[in-house]
Design a protein around this motif. Structure first.
Motif, PDB file in Angstrom:
ATOM      1  N   ASP A   1     -46.725  20.606  -9.152  1.00  0.00           N
ATOM      2  CA  ASP A   1     -47.511  20.329 -10.358  1.00  0.00           C
ATOM      3  C   ASP A   1     -46.765  20.836 -11.598  1.00  0.00           C
ATOM      4  OD1 ASP A   1     -49.340  20.068 -12.350  1.00  0.00           O
ATOM      5  OD2 ASP A   1     -50.965  21.104 -11.322  1.00  0.00           O
ATOM      6  N   ILE A   2     -46.333  19.902 -12.461  1.00  0.00           N
ATOM      7  CA  ILE A   2     -45.574  20.280 -13.658  1.00  0.00           C
ATOM      8  C   ILE A   2     -46.416  21.142 -14.589  1.00  0.00           C
ATOM      9  CG2 ILE A   2     -44.495  19.390 -15.775  1.00  0.00           C
ATOM     10  CD1 ILE A   2     -42.733  19.130 -13.365  1.00  0.00           C
ATOM     11  N   HIS A   3     -47.698  20.804 -14.725  1.00  0.00           N
ATOM     12  CA  HIS A   3     -48.556  21.605 -15.605  1.00  0.00           C
ATOM     13  C   HIS A   3     -48.604  23.058 -15.152  1.00  0.00           C
ATOM     14  CE1 HIS A   3     -51.678  22.748 -18.363  1.00  0.00           C
ATOM     15  NE2 HIS A   3     -52.488  23.081 -17.375  1.00  0.00           N
ATOM     16  N   LYS A   4     -48.612  23.266 -13.857  1.00  0.00           N
ATOM     17  CA  LYS A   4     -48.614  24.627 -13.308  1.00  0.00           C
ATOM     18  C   LYS A   4     -47.358  25.373 -13.761  1.00  0.00           C
ATOM     19  CE  LYS A   4     -49.725  24.675  -9.030  1.00  0.00           C
ATOM     20  NZ  LYS A   4     -49.595  24.523  -7.561  1.00  0.00           N
ATOM     21  N   LEU A   5     -46.239  24.670 -13.768  1.00  0.00           N
ATOM     22  CA  LEU A   5     -44.981  25.274 -14.209  1.00  0.00           C
ATOM     23  C   LEU A   5     -45.019  25.572 -15.709  1.00  0.00           C
ATOM     24  CD1 LEU A   5     -42.356  23.127 -12.258  1.00  0.00           C
ATOM     25  CD2 LEU A   5     -43.489  25.246 -11.552  1.00  0.00           C
TER      26      LEU A   5
ATOM     27  N   LYS B   1     -55.706  31.055 -11.864  1.00  0.00           N
ATOM     28  CA  LYS B   1     -55.662  30.212 -10.668  1.00  0.00           C
ATOM     29  C   LYS B   1     -54.329  29.479 -10.556  1.00  0.00           C
ATOM     30  CE  LYS B   1     -60.648  29.322 -10.354  1.00  0.00           C
ATOM     31  NZ  LYS B   1     -61.724  28.295 -10.506  1.00  0.00           N
ATOM     32  N   GLN B   2     -53.827  28.991 -11.688  1.00  0.00           N
ATOM     33  CA  GLN B   2     -52.547  28.271 -11.685  1.00  0.00           C
ATOM     34  C   GLN B   2     -51.407  29.187 -11.250  1.00  0.00           C
ATOM     35  OE1 GLN B   2     -52.098  25.085 -12.154  1.00  0.00           O
ATOM     36  NE2 GLN B   2     -53.361  24.256 -13.781  1.00  0.00           N
ATOM     37  N   ILE B   3     -51.410  30.405 -11.766  1.00  0.00           N
ATOM     38  CA  ILE B   3     -50.334  31.358 -11.433  1.00  0.00           C
ATOM     39  C   ILE B   3     -50.426  31.772  -9.974  1.00  0.00           C
ATOM     40  CG2 ILE B   3     -49.359  33.626 -11.918  1.00  0.00           C
ATOM     41  CD1 ILE B   3     -48.839  31.486 -14.075  1.00  0.00           C
ATOM     42  N   ILE B   4     -51.624  32.072  -9.501  1.00  0.00           N
ATOM     43  CA  ILE B   4     -51.809  32.470  -8.099  1.00  0.00           C
ATOM     44  C   ILE B   4     -51.371  31.335  -7.173  1.00  0.00           C
ATOM     45  CG2 ILE B   4     -53.536  33.004  -6.336  1.00  0.00           C
ATOM     46  CD1 ILE B   4     -55.069  34.534  -8.512  1.00  0.00           C
ATOM     47  N   SER B   5     -51.733  30.090  -7.539  1.00  0.00           N
ATOM     48  CA  SER B   5     -51.349  28.931  -6.736  1.00  0.00           C
ATOM     49  C   SER B   5     -49.832  28.778  -6.689  1.00  0.00           C
ATOM     50  CB  SER B   5     -51.985  27.671  -7.323  1.00  0.00           C
ATOM     51  OG  SER B   5     -51.528  26.517  -6.651  1.00  0.00           O
ATOM     52  N   LEU B   6     -49.168  28.978  -7.841  1.00  0.00           N
ATOM     53  CA  LEU B   6     -47.704  28.863  -7.879  1.00  0.00           C
ATOM     54  C   LEU B   6     -47.056  29.963  -7.054  1.00  0.00           C
ATOM     55  CD1 LEU B   6     -45.234  27.394  -8.996  1.00  0.00           C
ATOM     56  CD2 LEU B   6     -45.362  28.859 -11.028  1.00  0.00           C
ATOM     57  N   GLU B   7     -47.597  31.176  -7.137  1.00  0.00           N
ATOM     58  CA  GLU B   7     -47.052  32.282  -6.342  1.00  0.00           C
ATOM     59  C   GLU B   7     -47.178  32.001  -4.853  1.00  0.00           C
ATOM     60  OE1 GLU B   7     -47.499  36.205  -9.210  1.00  0.00           O
ATOM     61  OE2 GLU B   7     -49.247  35.592  -8.026  1.00  0.00           O
ATOM     62  N   LYS B   8     -48.302  31.411  -4.447  1.00  0.00           N
ATOM     63  CA  LYS B   8     -48.472  31.060  -3.036  1.00  0.00           C
ATOM     64  C   LYS B   8     -47.489  29.970  -2.633  1.00  0.00           C
ATOM     65  CE  LYS B   8     -53.379  32.269  -2.533  1.00  0.00           C
ATOM     66  NZ  LYS B   8     -54.758  31.748  -2.299  1.00  0.00           N
TER      67      LYS B   8
ATOM     68  N   VAL C   1     -38.936  21.646 -15.877  1.00  0.00           N
ATOM     69  CA  VAL C   1     -39.895  21.101 -16.833  1.00  0.00           C
ATOM     70  C   VAL C   1     -39.184  20.265 -17.885  1.00  0.00           C
ATOM     71  CG1 VAL C   1     -41.541  21.695 -18.657  1.00  0.00           C
ATOM     72  CG2 VAL C   1     -41.617  22.897 -16.469  1.00  0.00           C
ATOM     73  N   ASP C   2     -38.057  20.764 -18.370  1.00  0.00           N
ATOM     74  CA  ASP C   2     -37.323  20.010 -19.384  1.00  0.00           C
ATOM     75  C   ASP C   2     -36.802  18.695 -18.823  1.00  0.00           C
ATOM     76  OD1 ASP C   2     -36.121  19.964 -22.129  1.00  0.00           O
ATOM     77  OD2 ASP C   2     -34.294  19.791 -20.932  1.00  0.00           O
TER      78      ASP C   2
END
Length: 291
Positions: A2-6, A34-41, A72-73
């Motif tokens: 998910d780019i938005h998560k990044l 939630k976005q950060i926790i999801s990315l860490e997982k 992202v870029d």
């Protein structure tokens, strides 16, 4: 992925503040978390350390940030290229810029170009100075409007539009408010309000204080100029800002005084030397004509 998560991860790495990132992303603190926790997982690693409401990037987080900024870029470049392909011609001028573009002559120049070329569509993407350097290092056909004190990138071309320098912002009832200029040494025992490292405006202030013979007492750092001005208004410290990035209202009861020693920053459009975009080079030629 998910780019938005990044993008949320990049934003939080700049602010180190869930509230600020939530405001900038037009969402809630809970969604940011939630976005950060999801990315860490997803990455199976801790990106931030959290203690007493203070967060910092971990070593793994700093490493991941470099790659995430590139991903992202590259994603946005791909979208821009697809738009160009879909429209059948390059009529979209993509500019990555510092958030304070509108305060500088560069913005007027862009508007003038668009008036002269009504077929051109402008797409702006805001980022802090350090991220803009990454855009130039990894991007293709990308134009940047940024600020710098020194520029050591031989593979780029630079057109400087103007200069800016630091001022001290504080209340009119301060004993030093009636002066026309301040020596930084006079502020040795004051609390400083500074912009974050990502703006590349924090360290130059610290260096100037060292030049004046003291270590500054930093009360707060933020990515938001309006927040620092409000804190200065509430007598929470003295904000050190670039003089053209804000305008004080009479009811603010604040003054903005030049400081010595000082250092001038340069505002400029920057592009890679091998940029092959027709619209970028057309705009570049226009910039040269205006100088």
């Amino acid at each position: 992925m998910d780019i938005h998560k990044l993008e949320v991860f990049i934003d939080l790495s700049e602010t180190l503040n869930y509230t600020e990132t939530a405001e900038r992303q037009f969402t809630s603190q809970g969604n940011v978390s939630k976005q950060i926790i999801s990315l860490e997982k997803e990455l199976d690693t801790k990106l931030f350390t959290r203690s007493h409401k203070k967060i910092e990037l971990t070593e793994a987080g700093r490493l991941a940030l470099t790659y995430v900024q590139t991903i992202v870029d590259q994603y946005h470049q791909m979208k821009n290229k697809l738009v160009d392909l879909r429209t059948g011609s390059e009529t979209i001028l993509h500019i990555s810029t510092i958030p304070t573009l509108i305060k500088y002559e560069g913005f007027t120049t862009i508007m003038s170009f668009l008036n002269k070329h009504p077929e051109t569509t402008l797409q702006l993407r805001e980022a802090e100075t350090d991220a803009l350097v990454a855009v130039l290092e990894h991007g293709e056909n990308r134009l940047v409007f940024s600020r710098f004190f020194e520029w050591n990138h031989p593979d780029t071309e630079v057109l400087i539009t103007e200069e800016d320098e630091f001022v001290a912002v504080f209340t009119k009832d301060h004993p030093l408010a009636k002066k026309s200029e301040l020596s930084l040494k006079e502020l040795e025992h004051e609390r400083f309000l500074l912009l974050r490292e990502t703006s590349q405006l924090k360290q130059p202030v610290i260096d100037l204080c060292h030049q004046a013979g003291f270590d500054p007492s930093i009360a707060n750092v933020s990515s938001r100029i309006d927040l620092l001005i409000q804190m200065a208004k509430e007598n929470l410290g003295i904000a050190i800002l670039m003089s053209k990035t804000f305008k004080l209202n009479p009811e603010d009861h604040l003054v903005a005084l030049p400081i010595t020693p000082n250092v001038k920053s340069k505002l400029a459009f920057i592009k890679r030397k091998n940029d092959t975009s027709m619209i970028v080079n057309e705009f570049w030629d226009y910039l040269k004509e205006q100088q």
